[in-house]
Design a protein around this motif. Structure first.
Motif, PDB file in Angstrom:
ATOM      1  N   VAL A 192      -3.627   5.915   2.089  1.00 20.39           N
ATOM      2  CA  VAL A 192      -3.032   4.592   2.268  1.00 20.39           C
ATOM      3  C   VAL A 192      -4.110   3.552   2.551  1.00 20.39           C
ATOM      4  N   THR A 226       0.897   4.028  -2.929  1.00 23.62           N
ATOM      5  CA  THR A 226       0.618   5.429  -2.602  1.00 23.62           C
ATOM      6  C   THR A 226       1.707   6.339  -3.161  1.00 23.62           C
ATOM      7  N   ALA A 236       0.833  -1.209   0.000  1.00 23.12           N
ATOM      8  CA  ALA A 236       0.000   0.000   0.000  1.00 23.12           C
ATOM      9  C   ALA A 236       0.866   1.256   0.000  1.00 23.12           C
ATOM     10  N   LYS A 237       1.970   1.239   0.737  1.00 27.72           N
ATOM     11  CA  LYS A 237       2.867   2.405   0.748  1.00 27.72           C
ATOM     12  C   LYS A 237       3.496   2.628  -0.624  1.00 27.72           C
ATOM     13  N   ASN A 241      -4.694  -0.149   1.037  1.00 31.77           N
ATOM     14  CA  ASN A 241      -4.790  -1.315   1.925  1.00 31.77           C
ATOM     15  C   ASN A 241      -6.033  -2.137   1.592  1.00 31.77           C
TER      16      ASN A 241
END
Length: 148
Positions: free
Chosen positions: A110, A101, A97-98, A114
């Protein structure tokens, strides 16, 4: 190798059967299977024909059984690999997810990524469950054989 060994196991009596008929013995030659025939198998040609048919039937049964066994084990290994991939995907959801992003400048949420990764993992898990139910139907006979 087991198929080759079985083939030679069944071929050796055929050779000895020919030798048996060359010696003109009065004994009836043994066959791998013991069925009833509506004809006399004491002649060389009928004996060889019936022995060849019985040998081929036995080999087909052995090959069929071995192929189903190999298919079952390879399917289990494949499912194990899929479950490992799913496990790694679950463990790496925050990092994924990071990364997502940082690659999408227009969306800094974020939690959205996720949820996106979690949704993909759930879909993957559902596909694995569908595959397991399909394999359960296909290999039910072999699995029941192990339970006996």
């Amino acid at each position: 190798s087991s198929i080759l060994g079985t083939f030679f196991f069944f071929m050796s009596p055929m050779i000895f059967g020919i030798i048996h008929f060359m010696n003109d013995s009065n004994e009836k030659p043994p066959l791998p299977l013991s069925p009833w025939f509506p004809f006399d198998i004491d002649s060389v040609y009928l004996y060889l024909t019936m022995y060849t048919v019985e040998m081929m039937i036995s080999l087909i049964i052995i090959i069929y059984h071995i192929s189903w066994q190999c298919s079952l084990y390879s399917s289990i290994l494949c499912l194990q690999g899929e479950m490992r991939i799913l496990d790694l995907a679950f463990m790496n959801i925050p990092e994924t997810a990071k990364v997502m992003t940082s690659r999408a400048p227009h969306r800094d949420d974020v939690q959205y990524y996720n949820n996106f990764c979690l949704k993909e993992c759930i879909q993957h898990h559902q596909k694995i469950l569908q595959c397991i139910s399909l394999l359960n139907g296909a290999f039910k006979i072999i699995i029941m054989e192990y339970l006996e």
